[in-house]
Write a protein that holds these residues in place. Structure first.
Motif, PDB file in Angstrom:
ATOM      1  N   UNK A  88       0.580  -1.487   0.182  1.00  0.00           N
ATOM      2  CA  UNK A  88      -0.331   0.000   0.301  1.00  0.00           C
ATOM      3  C   UNK A  88       0.767   1.108  -0.534  1.00  0.00           C
ATOM      4  N   UNK A  89       0.168   2.970  -0.072  1.00  0.00           N
ATOM      5  CA  UNK A  89       0.721   3.264  -0.588  1.00  0.00           C
ATOM      6  C   UNK A  89       1.887   4.174   1.494  1.00  0.00           C
ATOM      7  N   UNK A  90       2.794   4.744   0.553  1.00  0.00           N
ATOM      8  CA  UNK A  90       3.484   4.869   1.938  1.00  0.00           C
ATOM      9  C   UNK A  90       3.265   5.921   3.126  1.00  0.00           C
ATOM     10  N   UNK A  91       2.772   5.382   4.308  1.00  0.00           N
ATOM     11  CA  UNK A  91       2.255   6.504   5.241  1.00  0.00           C
ATOM     12  C   UNK A  91       0.926   6.379   5.156  1.00  0.00           C
ATOM     13  N   UNK A  92      -0.280   6.486   4.188  1.00  0.00           N
ATOM     14  CA  UNK A  92      -1.461   6.025   3.851  1.00  0.00           C
ATOM     15  C   UNK A  92      -1.930   5.574   5.177  1.00  0.00           C
ATOM     16  N   UNK A  93      -1.419   4.933   6.082  1.00  0.00           N
ATOM     17  CA  UNK A  93      -2.125   4.182   7.155  1.00  0.00           C
ATOM     18  C   UNK A  93      -3.590   2.601   6.858  1.00  0.00           C
ATOM     19  N   UNK A  94      -3.045   2.884   5.738  1.00  0.00           N
ATOM     20  CA  UNK A  94      -4.331   1.695   5.636  1.00  0.00           C
ATOM     21  C   UNK A  94      -3.405  -0.355   6.108  1.00  0.00           C
ATOM     22  N   UNK A  95      -2.063   0.007   5.544  1.00  0.00           N
ATOM     23  CA  UNK A  95      -1.433  -1.776   5.720  1.00  0.00           C
ATOM     24  C   UNK A  95      -1.711  -2.018   7.323  1.00  0.00           C
ATOM     25  N   UNK A  96      -1.885  -1.164   7.955  1.00  0.00           N
ATOM     26  CA  UNK A  96      -2.152  -2.007   9.383  1.00  0.00           C
ATOM     27  C   UNK A  96      -3.553  -2.289   9.547  1.00  0.00           C
ATOM     28  N   UNK A  97      -4.857  -2.068   8.801  1.00  0.00           N
ATOM     29  CA  UNK A  97      -5.693  -2.325   8.810  1.00  0.00           C
ATOM     30  C   UNK A  97      -5.878  -3.918   7.580  1.00  0.00           C
ATOM     31  N   UNK A  98      -4.675  -3.978   6.451  1.00  0.00           N
ATOM     32  CA  UNK A  98      -4.977  -5.316   5.937  1.00  0.00           C
ATOM     33  C   UNK A  98      -4.171  -5.658   7.168  1.00  0.00           C
ATOM     34  N   UNK A  99      -4.005  -5.499   7.600  1.00  0.00           N
ATOM     35  CA  UNK A  99      -2.651  -6.774   8.615  1.00  0.00           C
ATOM     36  C   UNK A  99      -3.290  -6.170   9.207  1.00  0.00           C
ATOM     37  N   UNK A 100      -4.205  -6.598   9.954  1.00  0.00           N
ATOM     38  CA  UNK A 100      -5.770  -7.260  11.009  1.00  0.00           C
ATOM     39  C   UNK A 100      -6.458  -7.811  10.482  1.00  0.00           C
TER      40      UNK A 100
END
Length: 304
Positions: free
Chosen positions: A254-266
């Motif tokens: 995902x885009x750097x710093x977008x914050x979406x990665x944590x949601x995807x990881x969960x």
């Protein structure tokens, strides 16, 4: 890491008995699993995150080869393990999946520009890529050694095992780096050199292996595992991390710093906990590449 790979080796040796008919390449994908919305993952989506399309999780995927991603029998729909995972993540986020077939070279700009919310397409985590993207790991990056069924070769686990062999691999790839380093170590030890062979397509590689012009093929395990299960003409004799001697992982990007990665990881960890993740990998004969837990921005392969 060695223990994990050896365990994966055993799983894959059993998995190659899967009959070709069990691989569904239909556009309908009736066996694709569905997930319930994961409220924890949904709550982790940043309030100011703007999806590429409202109410949808837009994911880029490069249809290169089964079982990871390929075109279905209609020649248009993309199917495979990565599309299945993308669908489950979209379900978990309470969104509709919008899967977009993309050339490999085009996904970085598409993600950074916001054209795609993520790319789920066999992307390996590297420290260089982490400067521009965030990652949610979901598979081990595994490369496999495959031989013809009647080959006398039974096991390849270390450099000396390939001394004097004719080995097929891909030019400019992680696996080529591994085999070149193994060959260097062998020659320093006074062992016979490896003859490395390169082919433009899988059909040519298969012909070389079956005709005896090559002894071993060393390439991404998912593709070779799938081919082995479908044809029944080859067998697995060893696996290595794609980042040998370092651990390498595949991740949703995902885009750097977008914050979406944590949601995807969960979301991925929820799928692991509920067993949907494991069943999806099993469906495509890549159980050996499973991770026990998804991580946001895990250690990546070092810069070269």
């Amino acid at each position: 890491m060695k223990t994990t790979l050896l365990a994966g080796f055993a799983i894959l040796a059993l998995a190659t008995a899967v009959h070709a008919a069990e691989f569904d390449l239909s556009p309908e994908q009736p066996a694709r699993l569905k997930a319930e919305p994961n409220q924890e993952a949904i709550a982790a989506i940043p309030a100011d995150f703007k999806f590429a399309a409202e109410g949808k999780f837009t994911v880029a995927v490069s249809p290169w080869d089964p079982p990871i991603a390929t075109y279905a029998t209609d020649g248009q729909t993309v199917v495979g393990a990565d599309p299945d995972l993308a669908s489950l993540i979209a379900d978990s986020l309470g969104l509709e999946l919008n899967l977009v077939a993309t050339a490999w070279a085009d996904w970085p700009l598409g993600v950074t520009s916001g054209k795609y919310d993520a790319v789920i397409s066999n992307v390996t985590v590297t420290e260089e890529r982490k400067e521009k993207f965030d990652f949610s790991s979901y598979r081990q990056d595994v490369v496999g050694f495959y031989v013809r069924n009647d080959s006398p070769i039974q096991s390849i686990t270390e450099p000396k095992d390939v001394a004097g062999l004719k080995v097929i691999t891909g030019a400019g790839t992680n696996q080529e780096k591994i085999i070149l380093e193994w060959d260097r170590l062998n020659q320093e030890a006074g062992l016979a050199p490896v003859e490395i062979q390169y082919y433009d397509d899988s059909a040519a590689s298969t012909l070389a292996l079956q005709s005896g012009r090559a002894d071993v093929e060393f390439n991404p395990n998912p593709t070779l595992s799938y081919s082995s299960a479908v044809s029944g003409d080859t067998r697995l004799v060893g696996v290595q991390s794609g980042g040998w001697p370092a651990k390498a992982e595949i991740a949703a990007t995902t885009r750097k710093g977008s914050g979406l990665a944590e949601a995807v990881t969960i979301a991925i960890n929820g799928l692991i906990e509920k067993g949907l993740y494991g069943k999806t990998l099993e469906r495509w004969n890549i159980s050996a590449e499973a991770v026990e837990q998804s991580q946001t921005n895990p250690p990546g392969l070092p810069k070269t």
